[in-house]
Write an enzyme that holds these catalytic residues in place. Sequence first.
Site, PDB file in Angstrom:
ATOM      1  N   THR A  33      -9.555  10.487  -7.235  1.00  0.00           N
ATOM      2  CA  THR A  33     -10.108  11.378  -5.985  1.00  0.00           C
ATOM      3  C   THR A  33     -10.975  12.310  -6.685  1.00  0.00           C
ATOM      4  O   THR A  33     -10.445  13.002  -7.574  1.00  0.00           O
ATOM      5  CB  THR A  33      -9.139  11.728  -5.119  1.00  0.00           C
ATOM      6  OG1 THR A  33      -8.411  10.848  -4.439  1.00  0.00           O
ATOM      7  CG2 THR A  33     -10.073  12.850  -4.100  1.00  0.00           C
ATOM      8  N   LEU A  86      -4.847  16.692  -6.390  1.00  0.00           N
ATOM      9  CA  LEU A  86      -5.751  15.463  -6.004  1.00  0.00           C
ATOM     10  C   LEU A  86      -5.517  14.365  -6.797  1.00  0.00           C
ATOM     11  O   LEU A  86      -5.036  14.379  -7.887  1.00  0.00           O
ATOM     12  CB  LEU A  86      -7.396  15.811  -6.112  1.00  0.00           C
ATOM     13  CG  LEU A  86      -7.929  16.860  -5.270  1.00  0.00           C
ATOM     14  CD1 LEU A  86      -9.429  17.010  -5.574  1.00  0.00           C
ATOM     15  CD2 LEU A  86      -7.853  16.380  -4.043  1.00  0.00           C
ATOM     16  N   ASP A  87      -5.385  13.235  -6.272  1.00  0.00           N
ATOM     17  CA  ASP A  87      -4.974  12.095  -6.846  1.00  0.00           C
ATOM     18  C   ASP A  87      -6.100  11.792  -8.086  1.00  0.00           C
ATOM     19  O   ASP A  87      -7.092  12.347  -7.909  1.00  0.00           O
ATOM     20  CB  ASP A  87      -5.001  10.727  -6.097  1.00  0.00           C
ATOM     21  CG  ASP A  87      -3.992  10.801  -4.921  1.00  0.00           C
ATOM     22  OD1 ASP A  87      -3.046  11.369  -5.204  1.00  0.00           O
ATOM     23  OD2 ASP A  87      -4.082  10.035  -3.717  1.00  0.00           O
ATOM     24  N   ARG A  88      -5.477  11.141  -9.301  1.00  0.00           N
ATOM     25  CA  ARG A  88      -6.312  11.133 -10.329  1.00  0.00           C
ATOM     26  C   ARG A  88      -7.824  10.223  -9.824  1.00  0.00           C
ATOM     27  O   ARG A  88      -8.975  10.756 -10.328  1.00  0.00           O
ATOM     28  CB  ARG A  88      -5.895   9.937 -11.135  1.00  0.00           C
ATOM     29  CG  ARG A  88      -6.592   9.537 -12.587  1.00  0.00           C
ATOM     30  CD  ARG A  88      -5.842   8.806 -13.535  1.00  0.00           C
ATOM     31  NE  ARG A  88      -6.763   8.748 -14.623  1.00  0.00           N
ATOM     32  CZ  ARG A  88      -6.221   8.106 -15.816  1.00  0.00           C
ATOM     33  NH1 ARG A  88      -5.247   7.681 -15.962  1.00  0.00           N
ATOM     34  NH2 ARG A  88      -7.027   7.706 -16.703  1.00  0.00           N
ATOM     35  N   HIS A  96      -0.530  10.233  -1.332  1.00  0.00           N
ATOM     36  CA  HIS A  96      -1.640   9.329  -0.867  1.00  0.00           C
ATOM     37  C   HIS A  96      -1.688   9.084   0.522  1.00  0.00           C
ATOM     38  O   HIS A  96      -2.065   8.091   0.893  1.00  0.00           O
ATOM     39  CB  HIS A  96      -1.070   7.900  -1.524  1.00  0.00           C
ATOM     40  CG  HIS A  96      -1.028   7.890  -3.137  1.00  0.00           C
ATOM     41  ND1 HIS A  96      -0.561   6.753  -3.928  1.00  0.00           N
ATOM     42  CD2 HIS A  96      -1.274   8.768  -4.060  1.00  0.00           C
ATOM     43  CE1 HIS A  96      -0.532   7.162  -5.199  1.00  0.00           C
ATOM     44  NE2 HIS A  96      -1.018   8.232  -5.351  1.00  0.00           N
TER      45      HIS A  96
END
Length: 275
Positions: A78, A74-76, A183
């Site tokens: 999120t 997961l993106d930072r 992303h």
Amino acid sequence: MPAFSQTNAECATEPATALSTELTILYQDAYLVAVDKPAGMLVHRSFLDRHETRFVMQTLRDQIGQHVFPVHRLDRPTSGVLLFALSSEVARLLSEQNAQQHWFKGYLAVVRGYVEQAGTLDYPLKEQLDKLGDKYADPDKAAQQAITDYRPLATVELPIPVSRYPAARYSLVALSPRTGRKHQLRRHLAHLRHPIVGDTSHGDGKHNRLFREHLHCHRMLLVAKELQFNHPITGEVINIRCALDELQPLFQQLGWSVDESMIQYAFEQLAKEQA
């Protein structure tokens, strides 16, 4: 339009220093463990951010007393359901499932503007390269297939001028990516001209500032709400969900009565599109 004040709603801030010392474990057995990843926390150590001291992998390892193996990211910024294996073999099996698009991933996002109907975006994305980590990658590589299903849940108009407009409009949407490009949800929603609120890379700075200044919300409003997959050992269908406690005050401020039944119905409809 909801009755609106500027003092009641708050979101968690992004810096990892503000986070609690333990992670919320959503599911655990002899093979797997899933946590509710906080917004603003990196999954693992990265040379791209040398100043960070807390990471999900190391925190979880220390918390449960054994090594964990990542199977997705997961993106930072999120938050939400993040799954780990407890052995390299189980990690391999889960990673294969994910690569073969056998998982269902359900997200919630607050976006700019009114999303008025459900749809599917099939829009290829060029691979995003890091200057250091991908310095030997081919910058001319063809765009990769990327598909996202989405469904609106709620809308709101706030009596706050933004740019040349006298009011600001937002939507709560349920999302499910069929593919896993970097992303992807953030870039796809930006392509639809409904960028995610709080996204500093692909979003709209004016609306990000509105949420910071008027709603005290300092995070990106994207949550990995649900993850469904077949257990790699038992074959059982596993459905892991995180709570929305952190965002409920904001939803109430926006006049949204968001409950689990509404979210689950939306995810079921998205899953049918992918069946």
